[in-house]
Design an enzyme around this catalytic site. Structure first.
Site, PDB file in Angstrom:
ATOM      1  N   GLY A 271       0.799  -1.224   0.000  1.00  0.00           N
ATOM      2  CA  GLY A 271       0.000   0.000   0.000  1.00  0.00           C
ATOM      3  C   GLY A 271       0.826   1.265   0.000  1.00  0.00           C
ATOM      4  O   GLY A 271       2.067   1.253   0.109  1.00  0.00           O
ATOM      5  N   HIS A 272       0.129   2.391  -0.087  1.00  0.00           N
ATOM      6  CA  HIS A 272       0.811   3.680  -0.216  1.00  0.00           C
ATOM      7  C   HIS A 272       1.578   4.051   1.063  1.00  0.00           C
ATOM      8  O   HIS A 272       1.225   3.673   2.168  1.00  0.00           O
ATOM      9  CB  HIS A 272      -0.163   4.791  -0.600  1.00  0.00           C
ATOM     10  CG  HIS A 272      -1.278   5.037   0.379  1.00  0.00           C
ATOM     11  ND1 HIS A 272      -2.351   5.833   0.087  1.00  0.00           N
ATOM     12  CD2 HIS A 272      -1.488   4.600   1.637  1.00  0.00           C
ATOM     13  CE1 HIS A 272      -3.162   5.875   1.113  1.00  0.00           C
ATOM     14  NE2 HIS A 272      -2.661   5.139   2.073  1.00  0.00           N
ATOM     15  N   ASN A 273       2.678   4.761   0.849  1.00  0.00           N
ATOM     16  CA  ASN A 273       3.552   5.302   1.906  1.00  0.00           C
ATOM     17  C   ASN A 273       4.361   4.236   2.640  1.00  0.00           C
ATOM     18  O   ASN A 273       5.011   4.548   3.641  1.00  0.00           O
ATOM     19  CB  ASN A 273       2.756   6.112   2.945  1.00  0.00           C
ATOM     20  CG  ASN A 273       2.021   7.276   2.329  1.00  0.00           C
ATOM     21  OD1 ASN A 273       2.488   7.875   1.364  1.00  0.00           O
ATOM     22  ND2 ASN A 273       0.871   7.616   2.869  1.00  0.00           N
TER      23      ASN A 273
END
Length: 392
Positions: A271-273
């Site tokens: 997922g993001h980050n």
């Protein structure tokens, strides 16, 4: 064999002065309370060349915190300027106000009403969108491809892309505008890189993988799920190999990063980050929610799942199908929720004895019931008297 598509400008975004950022955001400029004592008055001379979250921000860049309770994130931050919703004092950042004057910290803060809206404006200046035009096959005229690299005629190479020496880009690969690819990289058929993705040297990506898709971020407005800005990118460091159908979402403002030497199996989702450390091994069907991080030499076996915003220390090993719900320190973990191997083995040993324990309990219940019936029978029978026994 490559084809050249129409040309487009791809100039480097101009640096921003403090005055220009204040104008763009409608904020208020003031010195930051913990700025180093030796920081010069750079109000007129400072020029910023980038924007990134605190862990990634460098000298000459601007960063942000969106809440006062997150202000500690800028301790030791290298950025020169901070976007914040309220003026921050040393006590807020350090707890005691005794900040070391030599510790890195932004020299200036710009106070705005809406931090995310302001930071979005700045990010879009440094990484502007490339428009909605659908690219065709071939190499864009503004792309820079080293002569030693091989590009399939059916690949699509977007505006401003840079591809280093000795790369092999197979059929159906789509590399969107602004991407950078290092030396000796191999992208197998139908790999997709969204805009601004960055690959180091000797990166191998197998068929069907997607890097830089928008993160799963939404906010509820009037009962509807509205997507939040996904303005970051994906950074893949040197010597990383990604299996088939791997998906890695772009960061919200900065990078989703995969560390040097990490190997990722087929059908893994990140997922993001997220920030994956060096030399990790992520096996098939691992799923990692947003904003997780791992240390170096972490191993996640097949179908391991991580909840969002947790960290795994160096050398953590998580067994197959485990569900990780909290930070983990060095060691081996099993089960869902994941627990240390020793504890999990004890629980498994007890579980294996459950059928035997169930039989023992049923036997005890049967014996208790029989004793209870005997007591009831004795209680209901009348006592025998002496006269009746003598007559008999």
């Amino acid at each position: 064999m490559t084809t050249v598509i129409h040309s487009a400008d791809s100039d480097t975004p101009a640096p921003l002065s403090l005055a220009k950022i204040v104008e763009m955001t409608g904020g208020k400029l003031m010195p930051l309370a913990i700025a180093p004592s030796h920081a010069d008055d750079s109000r007129e001379t400072l020029r910023l060349t980038g924007a990134a979250p605190p862990p990634e921000a460098q000298k000459g860049e601007i960063t942000m915190v969106d809440q006062a309770q997150n202000a500690a994130a800028i301790r030791g931050c290298n950025a020169d300027v901070l976007i914040t919703p309220a003026a921050l004092a040393a006590e807020t950042l350090c707890g005691n106000g005794n900040q070391d004057s030599d510790q890195d910290a932004p020299a200036w803060q710009i106070v705005v009403e809406d931090v995310h809206a302001a930071f979005t404006q700045i990010i879009l200046h440094f990484r502007p969108p490339f428009g909605d035009e659908v690219p065709g096959t071939g190499v864009h005229s503004t792309a820079k491809v080293h002569p030693s690299s091989q590009i399939s005629a059916s690949a699509s190479i977007g505006a401003g892309v840079t591809i280093g020496p000795d790369c092999k880009i197979h059929a159906g690969v789509s590399i969107a505008a602004g991407c950078t690819i290092g030396a000796n990289c191999v992208l197998y058929p139908n790999v997709t890189l969204y805009s601004y993705s960055r690959l180091g040297d000797r990166v191998v990506i197998h068929a069907g993988s997607v890097l830089g898709a928008h993160g799963f971020g939404y906010r509820n407005v009037d009962g509807k799920h509205i997507p939040t800005g996904q303005l970051g990118y994906v950074q893949i460091d040197n010597d990383v190999e990604l299996g088939a159908s791997v998906t890695i979402d772009r960061g919200t403002y900065g990078a989703t990063r995969i560390g040097e030497g990490t190997k990722i199996d087929n059908q893994v989702m990140i997922g993001h980050n997220c920030r994956i450390g060096k030399h990790n091994l992520l096996c098939s069907q691992v799923g990692i929610a947003g904003s997780c991080s791992t240390g170096d030499y972490v191993v996640l076996a097949g179908q391991v799942g991580l909840r969002d915003h947790i960290h795994l220390d160096d050398h953590v090993i998580v067994g197959a199908q485990a569900g990780v719900m909290d930070n983990l320190t060095k060691g081996v973990y099993l089960g869902s929720p994941a627990t240390p191997q020793k504890d999990q083995l004890r629980m498994l040993a007890v579980q294996r004895k459950l059928p035997e324990l169930r039989r023992d309990i049923k036997d005890v219940q049967t014996q208790v019931a029989a004793l209870a019936r005997q007591d009831d029978t004795s209680a209901t029978q009348p006592p025998m008297n002496d006269s009746s026994s003598k007559a008999a």
